[in-house]
Design a protein around this motif. Structure first.
Motif, PDB file in Angstrom:
ATOM      1  N   ASN A  41       0.830  -1.215   0.000  1.00 48.03           N
ATOM      2  CA  ASN A  41       0.000   0.000   0.000  1.00 48.03           C
ATOM      3  C   ASN A  41       0.857   1.255   0.000  1.00 48.03           C
ATOM      4  OD1 ASN A  41      -2.725  -1.385   1.709  1.00 48.03           O
ATOM      5  ND2 ASN A  41      -3.026   0.102   0.082  1.00 48.03           N
ATOM      6  N   ILE A  80      -0.041   4.617   1.743  1.00 49.76           N
ATOM      7  CA  ILE A  80      -1.009   5.287   2.602  1.00 49.76           C
ATOM      8  C   ILE A  80      -0.769   6.791   2.550  1.00 49.76           C
ATOM      9  CG2 ILE A  80      -1.884   5.523   4.958  1.00 49.76           C
ATOM     10  CD1 ILE A  80      -2.393   2.772   3.764  1.00 49.76           C
ATOM     11  N   ASP A 133      -7.122   3.962   1.547  1.00 48.38           N
ATOM     12  CA  ASP A 133      -5.712   4.260   1.767  1.00 48.38           C
ATOM     13  C   ASP A 133      -5.425   5.751   1.977  1.00 48.38           C
ATOM     14  OD1 ASP A 133      -6.175   5.122  -0.806  1.00 48.38           O
ATOM     15  OD2 ASP A 133      -4.697   3.811  -1.753  1.00 48.38           O
TER      16      ASP A 133
END
Length: 447
Positions: free
Chosen positions: A155, A157, A226
Motif C-alpha cells: 500500500n 497510505i 488508503d
C-alpha cells in the motif's frame, strides 16, 4: 551525474556497507517496571544500524519482528527543535538534524543500508511501514522495490491533516506518505473498516446491506481506504511531549491493529518521541525502539513510565562524562525502639556543564536565568534504586514532571544499608547517575 544514473552505484555501495556492518555490545543500563527483568520490550540509545546488527547476531532475532515502522529524517534540509519547558519558560533545543552535506545520494545510502537490516529482522509474514513526505518518498519507493521486491508492495497510505503552513506559490502541502511492503506474499493483514456516508446522507434500503445512522446521517461500513484523515498532535493534546515532528498515537494504532496480534513484536528504529512503543504497549504488543538522541530516549522513557510499561534500556557505548552535575542530599534518622531507620533523599541543585550547542542562542540566556533562580526547574525527572547492583539502575520509585510540578524529595524506612543509585534527567535529556553509599547527613555530588 543525475541521480537516476547514480542509482545503481547507490544500491551497490549500500549492499557493501550492509554486509560489513558491525554490531556493538548491548550495555544494559536500566530495568524499568515490575516485569522488566527478562522483558522483550527493549529501548536502545545509539546507532540503529549497529543495534539491528546486534539483534541479528547476538539476540538471534532474524525473522522475529512482526511489524516495523520507521519515521526517518525526511531529507528536508532543515533542523528540528523540541520545545522544552523550565518553569514557565519555553526553550528550544535541537531534537535532530536533517541536513546532508553529501546530498541525496548520502541520504539514500543511509536509508538503504538500514532497510536491508530491517528486512532480515522482519518476520516472513510481517509488514514494514516507511513514513516520509514529498521531499524524497518517490526515490525511497525505488529503494524499497529493490530491497523488498516490487511484488511485495502492499500500500501507499496517504496521511492527510490540517496542520502546517500554506504558500502563494503552490497548493498547501497537507499530507505525508507511508509506504507499506511485505517480506513475502504470505503477509498478515487484518482489514479495518470505516464509515462511508450515503449520498445526501439518506438511507439506501438495499436488501442485505446494513445501514447505520449518526448525527451526520446514514452510512454503511466498508473496508478502510488508503487515505487517512487523522489530526496531528495539537499543542493542547494530552499526548503531546514537545518533541519535534511527533506522530499521533491514533495513526500508529491503526497500523498496529491492521497487521499484528497481541504479543507480537513491533519495532521502530527512529523512535523519536516514542509513539510506536507507547501505542504498542497500550495494545498489548511487545516493542523494540532505538534512537541516537538522548532527548528522544528520555522522552520515550517518561512516556512509557506514565503508561506503567515494563522494559529494559540499553546503551551502545560505556557511560561517559555527564553533561550535568547534580547535588543529592541523603539524611538518615533513627526510629525510636526500632532497628530500622528513616532515609530521606532530596534533590538539592543541578548545574549544566556548559550549555550544549544544540540550545539556540536566545534560549541559552533563559537557561542561565533559570539556573540562577531555581536550578531544579531544569530537572525533568528522577528515580531511585535502593538496591543498586550489577551496574543496572532498577528504580523503585520514579518521579516525572507533570503539569510543571515535580516531587524533589522522598522518604523510605530501611532496615539495612545498601548501595543507592539516583538517576537525574534534565529537560534536554542529559542524564547523571549518582551512586551513594549512604551515611548520616550524607551529601553527594557526581564527579
Amino acid at each position: 551525474m543525475s541521480l537516476i544514473r547514480e542509482f545503481t552505484k547507490i544500491v551497490g555501495e549500500s549492499q557493501r556497507q550492509y554486509k560489513n556492518v558491525i554490531g556493538k555490545p548491548l550495555i544494559l543500563t536500566e530495568e524499568v517496571g515490575a516485569e522488566a527483568a527478562g522483558s522483550e520490550n527493549l529501548l536502545c540509545h545509539g546507532d540503529n544500524k549497529a543495534f539491528m546488527k546486534t539483534l541479528l547476531d547476538e539476540r538471534q532475532m532474524a525473522g522475529k519482528i512482526q511489524m516495523i515502522y520507521i519515521d526517518p529524517p525526511f531529507f528536508s534540509k532543515s533542523n528540528y527543535d523540541a520545545v522544552v519547558k523550565a518553569g514557565d519558560t519555553n526553550i528550544k533545543h535541537l531534537a535532530y538534524g536533517d541536513k546532508w552535506e553529501k546530498g541525496l545520494s548520502e541520504y539514500l545510502k543511509m536509508l538503504a543500508v538500514r532497510l536491508y537490516l530491517m528486512k532480515d529482522l522482519l518476520a516472513d509474514d510481517g509488514l514494514i511501514w516507511l513514513h516520509l513526505d514529498w521531499h524524497v518518498v518517490h526515490y525511497a519507493k525505488v529503494i524499497m522495490d529493490e530491497v523488498f521486491g516490487e511484488k511485495n508492495f502492499v500500500n501507499e497510505i496517504i496521511w492527510t491533516y490540517k496542520s502546517g503552513g500554506t504558500s502563494k506559490k503552490h497548493f498547501a502541502r497537507k499530507h505525508d506518505t507511508i509506504l507499506v511492503y511485505a517480506k513475502s506474499g504470505k503477509y498478515r493483514f487484518y482489514p479495518l473498516q470505516e464509515k462511508s456516508y450515503n449520498r445526501q446522507f439518506k438511507p439506501y434500503r438495499f436488501k442485505g446491506v446494513k445501514e447505520y445512522k449518526d448525527e451526520a446521517g446514514w452510512y454503511t461500513m466498508v473496508n478502510m481506504k488508503d487515505v487517512w484523515n487523522i489530526d496531528m498532535v495539537g499543542r493542547t493534546s494530552a499526548e503531546r511531549t514537545g518533541y519535534a515532528t511527533q506522530k499521533p498515537e491514533q495513526l500508529l494504532s491503526r497500523m498496529i491493529e491492521s497487521c499484528t496480534r497481541e504479543g507480537d513484536i513491533c519495532a521502530d528504529f527512529f523512535c523519536g518521541s516514542g509513539t510506536l512503543p507507547a501505542a504498542a504497549g497500550n495494545m498489548d504488543r511487545k516493542f523494540i525502539a532505538c534512537d541516537l538522541g538522548s532527548l528522544a530516549i528520555e522522552s520515550t522513557i517518561k512516556r512509557l513510565v506514565k503508561q506503567e510499561e515494563s522494559f529494559q534500556v540499553f546503551d551502545l557505548k560505556p557511560e561517559g562524562k555527564s553533561k550535568i552535575d547534580a547535588v543529592v542530599e541523603v539524611k538518615e534518622e533513627e526510629i525510636p525502639s526500632s532497628d530500622k531507620r528513616l532515609l530521606k533523599i532530596s534533590l538539592v541543585s543541578l548545574k549544566e556543564r556548559g550549555l550544549s550547542k544544540t540550545v539556540e542562542r536566545k534560549s541559552k540566556d533563559k537557561v542561565k536565568q533559570v539556573l540562577k533562580e531555581d536550578p531544579l526547574q531544569m530537572v525533568e525527572g528522577w528515580s531511585i534504586d535502593f538496591h543498586y547492583t550489577d551496574g543496572v539502575h532498577r528504580p523503585e520509585v520514579i518521579f516525572v514532571r507533570t503539569k510543571g510540578e515535580l516531587e524533589t524529595s522522598y522518604e523510605k524506612i530501611i532496615s539495612q544499608k545498601s548501595l543507592i543509585c539516583v538517576k537525574i534527567v534534565d529537560i534536554f535529556g542529559n542524564v547523571v547517575f549518582e551512586r551513594i553509599g549512604y551515611e548520616r547527613n550524607h551529601e553527594t555530588e557526581n564527579h
